[in-house]
Write a protein that holds these residues in place. Structure first.
Motif, PDB file in Angstrom:
ATOM      1  N   LEU A 254       0.831  -1.208   0.000  1.00  0.00           N
ATOM      2  CA  LEU A 254       0.000   0.000   0.000  1.00  0.00           C
ATOM      3  C   LEU A 254       0.865   1.257   0.000  1.00  0.00           C
ATOM      4  O   LEU A 254       0.562   2.239  -0.703  1.00  0.00           O
ATOM      5  CB  LEU A 254      -0.926  -0.009   1.216  1.00  0.00           C
ATOM      6  N   SER A 255       1.932   1.218   0.762  1.00  0.00           N
ATOM      7  CA  SER A 255       2.836   2.371   0.776  1.00  0.00           C
ATOM      8  C   SER A 255       3.473   2.570  -0.590  1.00  0.00           C
ATOM      9  O   SER A 255       3.626   3.717  -1.056  1.00  0.00           O
ATOM     10  CB  SER A 255       3.925   2.167   1.836  1.00  0.00           C
ATOM     11  N   THR A 256       3.825   1.471  -1.254  1.00  0.00           N
ATOM     12  CA  THR A 256       4.433   1.559  -2.583  1.00  0.00           C
ATOM     13  C   THR A 256       3.458   2.111  -3.602  1.00  0.00           C
ATOM     14  O   THR A 256       3.836   2.885  -4.503  1.00  0.00           O
ATOM     15  CB  THR A 256       4.926   0.165  -3.022  1.00  0.00           C
ATOM     16  N   VAL A 257       2.178   1.710  -3.473  1.00  0.00           N
ATOM     17  CA  VAL A 257       1.162   2.181  -4.414  1.00  0.00           C
ATOM     18  C   VAL A 257       0.955   3.684  -4.270  1.00  0.00           C
ATOM     19  O   VAL A 257       0.869   4.426  -5.266  1.00  0.00           O
ATOM     20  CB  VAL A 257      -0.165   1.422  -4.187  1.00  0.00           C
ATOM     21  N   PHE A 258       0.903   4.162  -3.041  1.00  0.00           N
ATOM     22  CA  PHE A 258       0.593   5.574  -2.820  1.00  0.00           C
ATOM     23  C   PHE A 258       1.830   6.476  -2.878  1.00  0.00           C
ATOM     24  O   PHE A 258       1.690   7.700  -2.864  1.00  0.00           O
ATOM     25  CB  PHE A 258      -0.106   5.750  -1.470  1.00  0.00           C
ATOM     26  N   LEU A 259       3.006   5.901  -2.959  1.00  0.00           N
ATOM     27  CA  LEU A 259       4.213   6.720  -3.023  1.00  0.00           C
ATOM     28  C   LEU A 259       4.260   7.597  -4.278  1.00  0.00           C
ATOM     29  O   LEU A 259       4.490   8.818  -4.188  1.00  0.00           O
ATOM     30  CB  LEU A 259       5.449   5.835  -2.930  1.00  0.00           C
ATOM     31  N   PRO A 260       4.051   7.026  -5.508  1.00  0.00           N
ATOM     32  CA  PRO A 260       4.061   7.900  -6.693  1.00  0.00           C
ATOM     33  C   PRO A 260       2.914   8.906  -6.702  1.00  0.00           C
ATOM     34  O   PRO A 260       3.047  10.011  -7.229  1.00  0.00           O
ATOM     35  CB  PRO A 260       3.958   6.913  -7.863  1.00  0.00           C
ATOM     36  N   ILE A 261       1.763   8.496  -6.104  1.00  0.00           N
ATOM     37  CA  ILE A 261       0.629   9.423  -6.026  1.00  0.00           C
ATOM     38  C   ILE A 261       0.997  10.605  -5.146  1.00  0.00           C
ATOM     39  O   ILE A 261       0.688  11.770  -5.462  1.00  0.00           O
ATOM     40  CB  ILE A 261      -0.607   8.691  -5.471  1.00  0.00           C
ATOM     41  N   THR A 262       1.669  10.344  -4.039  1.00  0.00           N
ATOM     42  CA  THR A 262       2.112  11.411  -3.154  1.00  0.00           C
ATOM     43  C   THR A 262       3.092  12.338  -3.868  1.00  0.00           C
ATOM     44  O   THR A 262       3.055  13.570  -3.697  1.00  0.00           O
ATOM     45  CB  THR A 262       2.771  10.809  -1.907  1.00  0.00           C
ATOM     46  N   PHE A 263       3.953  11.730  -4.680  1.00  0.00           N
ATOM     47  CA  PHE A 263       4.915  12.537  -5.443  1.00  0.00           C
ATOM     48  C   PHE A 263       4.197  13.474  -6.421  1.00  0.00           C
ATOM     49  O   PHE A 263       4.530  14.665  -6.529  1.00  0.00           O
ATOM     50  CB  PHE A 263       5.869  11.620  -6.203  1.00  0.00           C
ATOM     51  N   ILE A 264       3.190  12.939  -7.133  1.00  0.00           N
ATOM     52  CA  ILE A 264       2.478  13.751  -8.139  1.00  0.00           C
ATOM     53  C   ILE A 264       1.723  14.885  -7.464  1.00  0.00           C
ATOM     54  O   ILE A 264       1.786  16.054  -7.900  1.00  0.00           O
ATOM     55  CB  ILE A 264       1.516  12.858  -8.942  1.00  0.00           C
ATOM     56  N   THR A 265       0.989  14.559  -6.420  1.00  0.00           N
ATOM     57  CA  THR A 265       0.212  15.602  -5.743  1.00  0.00           C
ATOM     58  C   THR A 265       1.130  16.632  -5.086  1.00  0.00           C
ATOM     59  O   THR A 265       0.819  17.831  -5.056  1.00  0.00           O
ATOM     60  CB  THR A 265      -0.697  14.980  -4.674  1.00  0.00           C
ATOM     61  N   GLY A 266       2.275  16.161  -4.561  1.00  0.00           N
ATOM     62  CA  GLY A 266       3.234  17.108  -3.989  1.00  0.00           C
ATOM     63  C   GLY A 266       3.861  17.988  -5.061  1.00  0.00           C
ATOM     64  O   GLY A 266       4.136  19.173  -4.825  1.00  0.00           O
ATOM     65  N   PHE A 267       4.105  17.403  -6.235  1.00  0.00           N
ATOM     66  CA  PHE A 267       4.709  18.160  -7.324  1.00  0.00           C
ATOM     67  C   PHE A 267       3.806  19.299  -7.768  1.00  0.00           C
ATOM     68  O   PHE A 267       4.248  20.436  -7.970  1.00  0.00           O
ATOM     69  CB  PHE A 267       4.998  17.218  -8.496  1.00  0.00           C
ATOM     70  N   TYR A 268       2.504  18.982  -7.925  1.00  0.00           N
ATOM     71  CA  TYR A 268       1.575  20.020  -8.372  1.00  0.00           C
ATOM     72  C   TYR A 268       1.064  20.886  -7.213  1.00  0.00           C
ATOM     73  O   TYR A 268       0.272  21.790  -7.422  1.00  0.00           O
ATOM     74  CB  TYR A 268       0.383  19.388  -9.096  1.00  0.00           C
ATOM     75  N   GLY A 269       1.499  20.607  -6.045  1.00  0.00           N
ATOM     76  CA  GLY A 269       1.144  21.461  -4.925  1.00  0.00           C
ATOM     77  C   GLY A 269       2.165  22.563  -4.684  1.00  0.00           C
ATOM     78  O   GLY A 269       1.992  23.385  -3.784  1.00  0.00           O
ATOM     79  N   MET A 270       3.238  22.584  -5.487  1.00  0.00           N
ATOM     80  CA  MET A 270       4.246  23.632  -5.334  1.00  0.00           C
ATOM     81  C   MET A 270       3.708  24.972  -5.837  1.00  0.00           C
ATOM     82  O   MET A 270       2.951  25.014  -6.820  1.00  0.00           O
ATOM     83  CB  MET A 270       5.508  23.240  -6.098  1.00  0.00           C
ATOM     84  N   ASN A 271       4.097  26.041  -5.196  1.00  0.00           N
ATOM     85  CA  ASN A 271       3.576  27.372  -5.511  1.00  0.00           C
ATOM     86  C   ASN A 271       4.508  28.121  -6.470  1.00  0.00           C
ATOM     87  O   ASN A 271       5.090  29.145  -6.133  1.00  0.00           O
ATOM     88  CB  ASN A 271       3.388  28.186  -4.227  1.00  0.00           C
ATOM     89  N   PHE A 272       4.681  27.521  -7.678  1.00  0.00           N
ATOM     90  CA  PHE A 272       5.419  28.236  -8.721  1.00  0.00           C
ATOM     91  C   PHE A 272       4.437  29.012  -9.593  1.00  0.00           C
ATOM     92  O   PHE A 272       3.335  28.541  -9.882  1.00  0.00           O
ATOM     93  CB  PHE A 272       6.226  27.263  -9.580  1.00  0.00           C
ATOM     94  N   LYS A 273       4.877  30.189 -10.047  1.00  0.00           N
ATOM     95  CA  LYS A 273       3.996  31.030 -10.864  1.00  0.00           C
ATOM     96  C   LYS A 273       3.797  30.466 -12.252  1.00  0.00           C
ATOM     97  O   LYS A 273       2.691  30.484 -12.794  1.00  0.00           O
ATOM     98  CB  LYS A 273       4.581  32.447 -10.936  1.00  0.00           C
ATOM     99  N   TYR A 274       4.851  29.936 -12.858  1.00  0.00           N
ATOM    100  CA  TYR A 274       4.771  29.449 -14.234  1.00  0.00           C
ATOM    101  C   TYR A 274       4.691  27.922 -14.244  1.00  0.00           C
ATOM    102  O   TYR A 274       5.713  27.221 -14.224  1.00  0.00           O
ATOM    103  CB  TYR A 274       5.976  29.927 -15.043  1.00  0.00           C
ATOM    104  N   MET A 275       3.488  27.404 -14.219  1.00  0.00           N
ATOM    105  CA  MET A 275       3.212  25.967 -14.386  1.00  0.00           C
ATOM    106  C   MET A 275       2.153  25.858 -15.474  1.00  0.00           C
ATOM    107  O   MET A 275       0.960  26.067 -15.217  1.00  0.00           O
ATOM    108  CB  MET A 275       2.719  25.337 -13.083  1.00  0.00           C
TER     109      MET A 275
END
Length: 298
Positions: free
Chosen positions: A244-265
């Motif tokens: 379960l941890s392995t399954v949700f690890l990439p999901i956490t990465f994706i959501t964390g990636f798009y949760g960054m507060n960069f102006k140009y995305m």
């Protein structure tokens, strides 16, 4: 009026009553301590007043998953035999009642013949208890081999094994008594009764000893298997949590990636960005689960 007697008072009354019995038969007063301290077989050269023997009898009664043990003492004199029960389990009382129902010519046999009958019934009781333990182990073995038991099953076997240790002490005590009978100066057992002990009880004790060791080995084996079963179940749980941890690890990465507060995305300005990211996340979850099942991890 209600009379309340504390456990300490009962204990004092028991010692007082025992002291009167010891004094009546002109035995050494130190026998009182031997009775209440549960001493084993022994003949003291400094007080050759009797043959003293302590006993432990396994019973069918269970308390906190353990077999209860009846403890007591037997005092054999030249023309008397006295039994003391330390516990309230009336096993020896039942045995003595069975002896009293038999037609025994004490005058021709002697009082030591009653001691032989007592030990014979004690050993017969062990046959019954061991048979009961075997049936209990059969049921527990089905649980263990089917891997349907849990830690409670393990604790049942462990408690059963621990409570049967008194059998070893009792058998060793009886072997010591039989060995003492072979001394030339042993005066408490007559030759005819000594012959009965050697011809019948020696074989019975050896047979029970072998059965006792077999039961202990059986319990140890079941405990080992159940311990492995518990470890295997624990490993399976840890394995599933890891997956379960392995399954949700990439999901956490994706959501964390798009949760960054960069102006140009650039993706944030596209209408298709959200459904695409959700689709990618679902694809990762389904692919991970399918791969885990293919590898038989789930």
């Amino acid at each position: 009026m209600v009379l309340r007697i504390s456990g300490y008072a009962v204990f004092i009354f028991a010692i007082t009553g025992t002291a009167k019995i010891i004094n009546h038969f002109q035995l050494d007063p130190s026998r009182i301590d031997m009775i209440f301290n549960h001493s084993l077989t022994g003949i003291d050269e400094d007080m050759e007043d009797c043959l003293f023997d302590g006993y432990e009898i396994l019973t069918h009664q269970l308390k906190n998953r353990e077999f209860q043990v009846a403890r007591g003492s037997i005092v054999l004199g030249r023309n008397f035999i006295i039994t003391f029960e330390i516990t309230e389990i009336k096993v020896l009382t039942i045995l003595l009642n069975n002896i009293q129902k038999q037609n025994i010519d004490i005058q021709s046999w002697g009082v030591d013949y009653i001691l032989y009958l007592i030990f014979k019934d004690i050993l017969n009781n062990y046959h019954s208890v061991f048979d009961y333990i075997s049936r209990q182990l059969d049921d527990l073995e089905d649980e263990v081999l089917a891997n349907s038991g849990d830690e409670t099953t393990y604790h049942k076997i462990a408690a059963m094994r621990q409570s049967t240790r008194s059998g070893r002490r009792n058998f060793q005590n009886l072997k010591s008594l039989l060995a003492m009978m072979n001394y030339e100066d042993f005066q408490w057992i007559t030759l005819p009764v000594k012959t009965l002990f050697n011809q019948e009880l020696v074989y019975q004790i050896d047979h029970l000893w072998q059965e006792y060791q077999a039961l202990r080995a059986w319990m140890s084996e079941l405990m080992e298997i159940q311990r492995d079963n518990i470890a295997s179940k624990t490993s399976e749980r840890i394995n599933r949590l890891t997956i379960l941890s392995t399954v949700f690890l990439p999901i956490t990465f994706i959501t964390g990636f798009y949760g960054m507060n960069f102006k140009y995305m650039p993706e944030l300005e596209q209408a298709w960005a959200y459904p695409v990211v959700i689709s990618v996340i679902l694809l990762i979850v389904l692919s991970s689960i399918a791969f885990a099942k293919q590898q038989r991890w789930l």
